[in-house]
Write a protein that holds these residues in place. Structure first.
Motif, PDB file in Angstrom:
ATOM      1  N   THR A 167       0.817  -1.220   0.000  1.00 28.60           N
ATOM      2  CA  THR A 167       0.000   0.000   0.000  1.00 28.60           C
ATOM      3  C   THR A 167       0.853   1.274   0.000  1.00 28.60           C
ATOM      4  O   THR A 167       1.987   1.273   0.493  1.00 28.60           O
ATOM      5  CB  THR A 167      -0.931   0.023   1.229  1.00 28.60           C
ATOM      6  N   CYS A 220      -0.196   3.900   1.691  1.00 24.99           N
ATOM      7  CA  CYS A 220      -0.564   4.607   2.932  1.00 24.99           C
ATOM      8  C   CYS A 220       0.692   5.255   3.523  1.00 24.99           C
ATOM      9  O   CYS A 220       1.680   4.562   3.786  1.00 24.99           O
ATOM     10  CB  CYS A 220      -1.177   3.628   3.930  1.00 24.99           C
ATOM     11  N   TYR A 262       1.391   6.336   6.372  1.00 26.61           N
ATOM     12  CA  TYR A 262       1.752   5.909   7.728  1.00 26.61           C
ATOM     13  C   TYR A 262       2.394   4.510   7.712  1.00 26.61           C
ATOM     14  O   TYR A 262       3.207   4.193   8.562  1.00 26.61           O
ATOM     15  CB  TYR A 262       0.510   5.925   8.624  1.00 26.61           C
ATOM     16  N   CYS A 280       1.117   1.443  12.838  1.00 28.12           N
ATOM     17  CA  CYS A 280       0.517   0.819  11.659  1.00 28.12           C
ATOM     18  C   CYS A 280       0.348  -0.680  11.895  1.00 28.12           C
ATOM     19  O   CYS A 280       1.335  -1.405  12.030  1.00 28.12           O
ATOM     20  CB  CYS A 280       1.394   1.072  10.432  1.00 28.12           C
ATOM     21  N   GLY A 312      -1.715  -0.382  16.164  1.00 25.65           N
ATOM     22  CA  GLY A 312      -2.668   0.713  15.968  1.00 25.65           C
ATOM     23  C   GLY A 312      -2.671   1.173  14.520  1.00 25.65           C
ATOM     24  O   GLY A 312      -1.909   0.655  13.697  1.00 25.65           O
ATOM     25  N   ALA A 320      -3.775   6.155  10.435  1.00 23.37           N
ATOM     26  CA  ALA A 320      -4.592   6.758   9.378  1.00 23.37           C
ATOM     27  C   ALA A 320      -6.021   7.042   9.830  1.00 23.37           C
ATOM     28  O   ALA A 320      -6.656   7.983   9.363  1.00 23.37           O
ATOM     29  CB  ALA A 320      -4.618   5.844   8.155  1.00 23.37           C
ATOM     30  N   ILE A 365      -7.433   0.841   6.869  1.00 20.79           N
ATOM     31  CA  ILE A 365      -8.258   1.415   5.796  1.00 20.79           C
ATOM     32  C   ILE A 365      -7.414   1.676   4.538  1.00 20.79           C
ATOM     33  O   ILE A 365      -7.786   2.479   3.692  1.00 20.79           O
ATOM     34  CB  ILE A 365      -8.945   2.724   6.259  1.00 20.79           C
TER      35      ILE A 365
HETATM   36  S1  SF4 Z   1      -3.059  -0.029   9.478  1.00 18.50           S
HETATM   37 FE1  SF4 Z   1      -3.594   2.140   9.194  1.00 18.50          FE
HETATM   38  S2  SF4 Z   1      -1.619   3.118   9.018  1.00 18.50           S
HETATM   39 FE2  SF4 Z   1      -1.273   0.940   8.576  1.00 18.50          FE
HETATM   40  S3  SF4 Z   1      -1.527   0.649   6.375  1.00 18.50           S
HETATM   41 FE3  SF4 Z   1      -3.507   0.308   7.316  1.00 18.50          FE
HETATM   42  S4  SF4 Z   1      -4.490   2.323   7.128  1.00 18.50           S
HETATM   43 FE4  SF4 Z   1      -2.302   2.686   6.913  1.00 18.50          FE
END
Ligand code: SF4
Ligand SMILES: Cc1cc2nc3c(=O)[nH]c(=O)nc-3n(C[C@H](O)[C@H](O)[C@H](O)COP(=O)(O)OP(=O)(O)OC[C@H]3O[C@@H](n4cnc5c(N)ncnc54)[C@H](O)[C@@H]3O)c2cc1C
Length: 323
Positions: free
Chosen positions: A112, A114, A116, A124, A132, A135, A153
């Motif tokens: 991904t 993402c 974070y 993450c 945790g 995002a 997400i």
């Molecule tokens: S857990 Fe949260 S921070 Fe980690 S990839 Fe998924 S959405 Fe991003």
């Protein structure tokens, strides 16, 4: 500094037995190693394996080796003509240089985008199970509205996989327990409580090739990608559609979406809304509404719901309009 062993696999069996992280084009993996997100103890280079062919299958479909480069697949004459949606999706991804390196297997397994996930300063669950999800309370404009959970997400970023989802591709693998064939629809997993488990592969299992089934004569397909800038950018919403028309009615339709799901998202709800119906504005919009009905938008990504609907309608218009 992280140290790792480097092994050049001389055969498929040797690659599977090597118990390391496979490296193909390296365009995802090396980035993530530099960011300390991926920390493999051993890298198994599979580039010398004989998995770089595109071949017809006996039933009129196509077999694509795991090491076929994205550019070779996109420009293959058979793919351009019969599997247009796949060629378009590949050419909408990354840049020409990246597509020359990126492989079919690696593209399916890219991680991904993402922010974070890619920054180890943040929590993450995908990177570190149970830590945790930054995002959820953070900036989540690029994140998913379908298939999400309270643990993750993140979207799956591949364009190619979205097209392959609409084409009903099958992934073929070799692992320590032998060979397997996994329909792409079952290959990806939604995050649920285990976002770190993204697909059906067992540790050390190698993707050897992907097969695409034959398409009925007259099938039309299209990939539409909507993004913040016209090139070298991941999708905010995309639609891959494969349609067979007869007498103005839709005989067969496959609809998949990118940029909105935690995995390349096939919408059987949209397909049902199209099946047997006249290809008019009302039908196309009803299919788009059905596709996004399960959406769970958040503060920053709610705009994706309407964007994805419009992507579906437009892609269907392109494939159903008569010349
Ligand atoms: S857990 Fe949260 S921070 Fe980690 S990839 Fe998924 S959405 Fe991003
Ligand atoms: C700047 C940038 C922009 C990009 N933009 C887009 C975009 O717009 N759209 C898009 O779809 N993609 C985009 N990408 C992602 C790109 O498509 C992927 O990085 C690429 O497809 C991955 O393929 P690879 O062969 O380089 O994989 P690698 O980096 O070599 O591997 C990726 C993962 O797959 C595993 N793997 C590789 N091959 C196999 C195999 N045969 N069997 C089992 N495991 C395997 C590796 O272990 C690793 O975990 C972008 C990438 C970059 C860097």
């Amino acid at each position: 500094m992280q140290t790792f062993r480097y092994i050049q696999a001389k055969s498929i069996d040797a690659a599977v037995d090597a118990s390391g992280k496979f490296i193909a084009g390296g365009t995802t993996l090396v980035d993530l190693m530099k960011l300390n997100v991926e920390k493999p103890a051993a890298l198994v280079d599979i580039n010398g394996l004989p998995l770089d062919r595109i071949e017809p299958t006996p039933d009129g479909g196509l077999k694509v080796g795991a090491l076929v480069r994205n550019s070779d697949l996109a420009w293959n004459a058979d793919v351009r003509q019969r599997y247009t949606v796949l060629s378009e999706a590949l050419l909408a991804g990354a840049s020409a240089q990246l597509r020359n390196m990126a492989t079919t297997g690696g593209n399916l397994l890219q991680r991904t985008r993402c922010y974070y996930f890619r920054d180890t300063n943040y929590k993450c669950n995908k990177r570190e199970s149970g830590s945790g999800c930054a995002a959820l309370d953070g900036f989540h404009r690029i994140h998913a509205v379908l298939g999400t959970s309270e643990h993750c997400i993140a979207t799956h970023p591949s364009d190619m996989a979205v097209a392959m989802m609409a084409l009903e591709a099958t992934v073929h693998t070799r692992g320590s327990k032998g060979e397997r064939s996994i329909p792409l629809f079952d290959f990806y997993l939604v995050p649920g409580t285990t976002p770190d488990k993204e697909n059906a592969l067992e540790p050390g299992e190698l993707i050897t090739h992907v097969t695409l089934p034959a398409l009925p004569q007259g099938t039309r397909s299209h990939y539409l990608k909507l993004r913040d800038r016209a090139s070298y950018e991941f999708d905010l919403a995309s639609a891959a559609v494969v349609v067979q028309l007869s007498g103005g009615r839709i005989q067969h339709a496959r609809v998949a979406m990118g940029g909105v799901g935690t995995k390349p998202w096939r919408s059987k709800e949209a397909e049902q809304a199209l099946q047997g119906r006249e290809a008019n504005e009302h039908t196309l919009r009803s299919a788009a509404e059905a596709a996004l009905k399960p959406a769970k938008p958040l503060r920053d990504n709610a705009f994706k719901v309407e964007l994805a609907k419009r992507a579906i309608v437009r892609a269907l218009q392109v494939t159903t309009q008569t010349a």
